[in-house]
Design a protein around this motif. Structure first.
Motif, PDB file in Angstrom:
ATOM      1  N   TYR A   1      21.292   5.092 -23.984  1.00  0.00           N
ATOM      2  CA  TYR A   1      21.349   4.634 -22.595  1.00  0.00           C
ATOM      3  C   TYR A   1      20.143   3.762 -22.262  1.00  0.00           C
ATOM      4  N   LEU A   2      20.374   2.794 -21.394  1.00  0.00           N
ATOM      5  CA  LEU A   2      19.305   2.100 -20.699  1.00  0.00           C
ATOM      6  C   LEU A   2      19.207   2.678 -19.297  1.00  0.00           C
ATOM      7  N   CYS A   3      17.991   2.751 -18.750  1.00  0.00           N
ATOM      8  CA  CYS A   3      17.851   3.267 -17.388  1.00  0.00           C
ATOM      9  C   CYS A   3      16.894   2.391 -16.602  1.00  0.00           C
ATOM     10  N   ALA A   4      17.022   2.426 -15.300  1.00  0.00           N
ATOM     11  CA  ALA A   4      16.140   1.647 -14.424  1.00  0.00           C
ATOM     12  C   ALA A   4      16.149   2.255 -13.038  1.00  0.00           C
ATOM     13  N   LYS A   5      15.016   2.152 -12.378  1.00  0.00           N
ATOM     14  CA  LYS A   5      14.905   2.610 -11.004  1.00  0.00           C
ATOM     15  C   LYS A   5      15.579   1.603 -10.079  1.00  0.00           C
TER      16      LYS A   5
ATOM     17  N   SER B   1      15.357   1.553  -6.819  1.00  0.00           N
ATOM     18  CA  SER B   1      14.551   1.250  -5.632  1.00  0.00           C
ATOM     19  C   SER B   1      13.334   0.391  -5.922  1.00  0.00           C
ATOM     20  N   ASP B   2      13.089   0.048  -7.172  1.00  0.00           N
ATOM     21  CA  ASP B   2      11.895  -0.713  -7.525  1.00  0.00           C
ATOM     22  C   ASP B   2      12.261  -2.164  -7.816  1.00  0.00           C
ATOM     23  N   ASP B   3      11.683  -3.087  -7.069  1.00  0.00           N
ATOM     24  CA  ASP B   3      11.998  -4.511  -7.234  1.00  0.00           C
ATOM     25  C   ASP B   3      11.593  -5.048  -8.601  1.00  0.00           C
ATOM     26  N   GLU B   4      10.660  -4.383  -9.274  1.00  0.00           N
ATOM     27  CA  GLU B   4      10.190  -4.883 -10.558  1.00  0.00           C
ATOM     28  C   GLU B   4      11.161  -4.565 -11.690  1.00  0.00           C
ATOM     29  N   TYR B   5      12.111  -3.703 -11.430  1.00  0.00           N
ATOM     30  CA  TYR B   5      13.029  -3.309 -12.487  1.00  0.00           C
ATOM     31  C   TYR B   5      14.202  -4.278 -12.553  1.00  0.00           C
TER      32      TYR B   5
ATOM     33  N   SER C   1      15.450 -12.709 -27.890  1.00  0.00           N
ATOM     34  CA  SER C   1      15.968 -13.572 -26.826  1.00  0.00           C
ATOM     35  C   SER C   1      16.024 -12.876 -25.472  1.00  0.00           C
ATOM     36  N   TYR C   2      15.539 -11.650 -25.428  1.00  0.00           N
ATOM     37  CA  TYR C   2      15.598 -10.907 -24.161  1.00  0.00           C
ATOM     38  C   TYR C   2      14.623 -11.494 -23.154  1.00  0.00           C
ATOM     39  N   ASP C   3      15.103 -11.792 -21.982  1.00  0.00           N
ATOM     40  CA  ASP C   3      14.296 -12.413 -20.937  1.00  0.00           C
ATOM     41  C   ASP C   3      13.874 -11.360 -19.931  1.00  0.00           C
ATOM     42  N   TYR C   4      12.582 -11.124 -19.848  1.00  0.00           N
ATOM     43  CA  TYR C   4      12.088 -10.162 -18.872  1.00  0.00           C
ATOM     44  C   TYR C   4      11.971 -10.778 -17.502  1.00  0.00           C
TER      45      TYR C   4
ATOM     46  N   TYR D   1      16.372   4.701 -22.680  1.00  0.00           N
ATOM     47  CA  TYR D   1      15.303   3.719 -22.828  1.00  0.00           C
ATOM     48  C   TYR D   1      15.055   3.037 -21.498  1.00  0.00           C
ATOM     49  N   ASN D   2      13.763   2.958 -21.145  1.00  0.00           N
ATOM     50  CA  ASN D   2      13.368   2.351 -19.884  1.00  0.00           C
ATOM     51  C   ASN D   2      13.515   0.833 -19.981  1.00  0.00           C
ATOM     52  N   ALA D   3      14.323   0.268 -19.121  1.00  0.00           N
ATOM     53  CA  ALA D   3      14.597  -1.170 -19.186  1.00  0.00           C
ATOM     54  C   ALA D   3      13.397  -2.012 -18.804  1.00  0.00           C
ATOM     55  N   ASN D   4      12.358  -1.405 -18.225  1.00  0.00           N
ATOM     56  CA  ASN D   4      11.171  -2.166 -17.841  1.00  0.00           C
ATOM     57  C   ASN D   4      10.052  -2.057 -18.868  1.00  0.00           C
ATOM     58  N   ASP D   5      10.303  -1.298 -19.912  1.00  0.00           N
ATOM     59  CA  ASP D   5       9.286  -1.104 -20.938  1.00  0.00           C
ATOM     60  C   ASP D   5       9.697  -1.887 -22.176  1.00  0.00           C
ATOM     61  N   SER D   6       8.885  -2.872 -22.587  1.00  0.00           N
ATOM     62  CA  SER D   6       9.258  -3.746 -23.695  1.00  0.00           C
ATOM     63  C   SER D   6       9.392  -2.987 -25.007  1.00  0.00           C
ATOM     64  N   ALA D   7       8.545  -1.986 -25.201  1.00  0.00           N
ATOM     65  CA  ALA D   7       8.621  -1.214 -26.444  1.00  0.00           C
ATOM     66  C   ALA D   7       9.937  -0.441 -26.516  1.00  0.00           C
ATOM     67  N   GLU D   8      10.316   0.145 -25.383  1.00  0.00           N
ATOM     68  CA  GLU D   8      11.565   0.904 -25.373  1.00  0.00           C
ATOM     69  C   GLU D   8      12.767  -0.022 -25.462  1.00  0.00           C
ATOM     70  N   MET D   9      12.682  -1.201 -24.895  1.00  0.00           N
ATOM     71  CA  MET D   9      13.769  -2.168 -25.026  1.00  0.00           C
ATOM     72  C   MET D   9      13.946  -2.600 -26.478  1.00  0.00           C
ATOM     73  N   SER D  10      12.805  -2.679 -27.231  1.00  0.00           N
ATOM     74  CA  SER D  10      12.893  -3.013 -28.648  1.00  0.00           C
ATOM     75  C   SER D  10      13.625  -1.921 -29.412  1.00  0.00           C
ATOM     76  N   LYS D  11      13.317  -0.682 -29.063  1.00  0.00           N
ATOM     77  CA  LYS D  11      14.001   0.439 -29.714  1.00  0.00           C
ATOM     78  C   LYS D  11      15.501   0.413 -29.410  1.00  0.00           C
ATOM     79  N   TRP D  12      15.816   0.076 -28.141  1.00  0.00           N
ATOM     80  CA  TRP D  12      17.251   0.013 -27.788  1.00  0.00           C
ATOM     81  C   TRP D  12      17.945  -1.097 -28.573  1.00  0.00           C
ATOM     82  N   ALA D  13      17.277  -2.245 -28.725  1.00  0.00           N
ATOM     83  CA  ALA D  13      17.857  -3.348 -29.483  1.00  0.00           C
ATOM     84  C   ALA D  13      18.070  -2.964 -30.936  1.00  0.00           C
ATOM     85  N   GLU D  14      17.167  -2.170 -31.463  1.00  0.00           N
ATOM     86  CA  GLU D  14      17.310  -1.719 -32.846  1.00  0.00           C
ATOM     87  C   GLU D  14      18.490  -0.759 -33.013  1.00  0.00           C
TER      88      GLU D  14
END
Length: 659
Positions: free
Chosen positions: A288-292, A294-298, A656-659, A600-613
């Motif tokens: 799973y990917l997850c994100a808050k 209520s947070d504009d940064e997510y 190619s993931y765009d943050y 995996y936290n969608a705002n964390d680049s390390a966790e996004m890498s793990k999700w991509a893997e």
């Protein structure tokens, strides 16, 4: 057998007699009559085994016949007897025995006891029981009430409309008929919104496109090979969704199916306690990917509200009805010129005798209406409650009542500045036709110089009904017009879409019904009589022209507030080519599973890498490579990905993931 002679004494004149009437004065024997003699009453000496309430004389049952004794042979003693017998061959006998004293200790007495079972009374004179007159009277009253209720139900709309029209001014009568119509429409809209705003609901839907062999065969003759190859692999494409809302939590699932195979799916869930959304695409990854939320940064942070928030923001039905009623009345109260007259409304030879209400709205009236609406809105608590609830539920700018009032005051100030500069030469004319029940059967908006006209007309004559929706300006007119028959609330009709009188498209309905959030029936669309000539004049390809001429679009619908089905078919010469099907259903919500324990936290680049893997691209691409057209679309032919990478998993999708 019971034997005896009974002489009756008339209570009116004292004459002794036998029979139904006193021979001296004619008094009926059914009046209280005193027995004067009981002669030769003999009862056989056997114990009574039963107490019977039926005496048979020539096959007719007696109303009452009683003999008292017990099964052990004890006899009843010291009877006070009042009896009336009839010898009318088959008439019912009536017997009343008043037992003033029953001695259950007495010994059997042959003079008073006999075995009685199936005994009959012979040669008895009795007054027949008088038939009750109450039942026929009650039945008559009941019938009158039922008939009256039916008549009231049928004619009440006509009667009430007659009195309102007769004893009201044109303005009051217009407010009555248009108010009924407006509230009915508002009620239907509000009911639909209420269904959406109900909590704890589950909504399921399915949309599918079915492709027939006949269509594939036709495409082979006109389309390129790539399209033919693609269509040869597909019989149907389906999108299935389900949305489940329980409390403040929600879950949504979606599936894309080719034929019977699930090609791709998606799971989305939201949990209010931690304000977090979870996303999973099972065909690509088990993670799973997850994100808050209520947070504009997510990545999902710009979504400031949940589906449940959106439903909660919808105004309630009572609020909508109140809005319509209040502001409608303000509008009508500020129109000075309303006239009433008789008129015959005619569409496609269907005529209806109507009342025509004509409203002339000047520029000054329009300003007064706007001013009245704004003045009322300043103190309209119902409107303020709707706006405040909408802001709060969708996390918009906090509602500020002072700011709300200030905006209205500024608008009123601008209106007052404009006052006195009215153009009196132009007026908007609004015509309304009503039938005998006070139902609106026609509306028209035009101006006093007939520069334009917009009409919606639906006169009825018996079971015949006609329709016209048209817009006309500067001599040009487009319209949908036609007629048909009405059976109950279902309409079967034949209409045409016309441009300046030329029939471009034919529209027919069969048993069509749409009212009170329910719909059913069939609608068919074909080329009009004049369209083919126009197409031929343009030089269109003859095969395409022939296809258009032979084609028919057929809509079939059946739905209500909770469930609906809709089919759209493309037919050519009556043969099915394509079918679009939609089904939707609202039901009680199901339990929502607990939030995933790992994501995996969608705002964390390390966790996004793990999700991509974790992406299962090899398996996914293998699952779709049998579909040639999908392989082409995905760019995964043998000359692309396979030639550049030893395996799909060597590709750095994450780069190619765009943050």
């Amino acid at each position: 057998m019971i034997k005896g002679d009974f002489v009756m004494k008339c209570n009116n004149c004292g004459t002794e007699f036998e029979g139904r009437f006193c021979p001296n004065c004619g008094t009926k024997a059914e009046q209280e009559i005193t027995p004067t003699a009981v002669n030769d009453l003999n009862v056989d000496s056997q114990s009574v085994v039963d107490v019977k309430e039926e005496v048979v004389n020539s096959g007719n049952a007696a109303d009452t016949a009683q003999t008292f004794a017990n099964n052990d042979g004890y006899a009843a003693q010291d009877f006070n007897v009042a009896q009336t017998f009839s010898n009318n061959g088959g008439d019912a006998a009536q017997t009343s025995l008043n037992n003033s004293q029953i001695n259950f200790d007495a010994q059997p007495n042959a003079d008073y006891a006999k075995e009685y079972e199936g005994a009959s009374v012979q040669n008895a004179d009795v007054v027949p029981k008088k038939k009750s007159k109450k039942l026929p009277i009650l039945l008559s009253i009941g019938s009158v009430v039922v008939v009256a209720a039916i008549l009231i139900a049928v004619f009440f709309p006509y009667v009430s409309n007659f009195f309102v029209k007769t004893f009201s001014s044109p303005g009051s009568y217009y407010k009555y008929v248009e108010g009924k119509s407006a509230l009915k429409l508002a009620g239907e809209c509000a009911d639909s919104l209420d269904v959406l705003s109900e909590k704890d609901q589950k909504a399921d839907s399915e949309i599918s496109l079915e492709i027939s062999d006949s269509f594939k065969q036709y495409i082979r003759t006109v389309a390129p090979d790539e399209l033919n190859t693609a269509l040869s692999e597909i019989d149907s494409v389906t999108i299935v969704t389900d949305s489940n809302m329980k409390g403040d939590d929600s879950s949504q699932n979606a599936y894309l199916k080719i034929n019977d195979d699930v090609l791709l799916s998606c799971e989305v869930s939201y949990y209010a306690d931690n304000e977090t959304m979870y996303l999973k695409v099972p065909e690509l990854s088990d993670k799973y990917l997850c994100a808050k939320v209520s947070d504009d940064e997510y990545p999902f942070g710009d979504m400031q509200f949940t589906p449940q928030d959106l439903y909660n923001a919808i105004p309630k039905s009572d609020q909508i009805k109140t809005l319509v009623k209040d502001y409608f009345n303000i509008t009508v109260d500020n129109i000075d010129e309303i006239t009433e007259s008789g008129d015959t409304l005619t569409v496609d030879e269907v005529k209806s005798n109507c009342t025509l209400l004509k409203l002339e709205i000047s520029e000054e009236d329009a300003v007064k209406i706007l001013e009245g609406i704004l003045e009322y809105a300043k103190d309209d608590n119902n409107l303020k409650e709707i706006i405040e609830n909408f802001d709060n539920e969708l996390n918009l700018d906090k509602y500020d009542e002072d700011e709300f009032v200030n905006v209205i005051e500024d608008a009123l100030s601008d209106i007052k500045t404009y006052s006195g500069t009215y153009d009196t030469s132009l007026k908007i004319v609004y015509n309304v036709w009503t039938d005998g029940k006070g139902e609106i059967v026609g509306r028209e908006i035009t101006d006093n110089e007939n520069n334009f006209s917009f009409k919606i007309l639906s006169p009825e004559e018996g079971n015949k009904v006609a329709y016209e929706v048209s817009f006309e300006t500067e001599g040009q007119k487009i319209a949908v017009v036609g007629s048909g028959t009405k059976n109950g609330n279902k309409v079967t009709s034949d209409m045409n879409f016309e441009i300046n009188g030329l029939k471009m498209i034919n529209i027919s309905t069969k048993d069509f019904y749409m009212e009170n959030n329910e719909s059913s029936g069939c609608v068919s669309i074909k080329t009009g009589d004049d369209l083919m000539g126009i197409l031929q004049m343009t030089g269109m390809n003859s095969e395409l022209t022939s296809l258009i001429n032979d084609s028919e679009l057929k809509f079939t619908l059946d739905g209500n507030r909770k469930e609906s089905k809709f089919n759209l078919e493309l037919l050519v010469n009556g043969e099915n080519y394509l079918t679009l099907k939609t089904n939707a259903k609202i039901s009680k919500a199901e339990k929502i599973e607990s939030a995933p324990t790992e994501a995996y936290n969608a705002n964390d680049s390390a966790e996004m890498s793990k999700w991509a893997e974790s992406l299962k691209m090899t398996e996914f691409l293998d699952s779709i490579k049998d579909y040639t057209f999908l392989s082409s679309l995905m760019g995964i032919s043998s000359n692309s990905v396979y030639n550049n990478y030893d395996s799909y998993d060597d590709y750095d999708y994450y780069s190619s993931y765009d943050y």
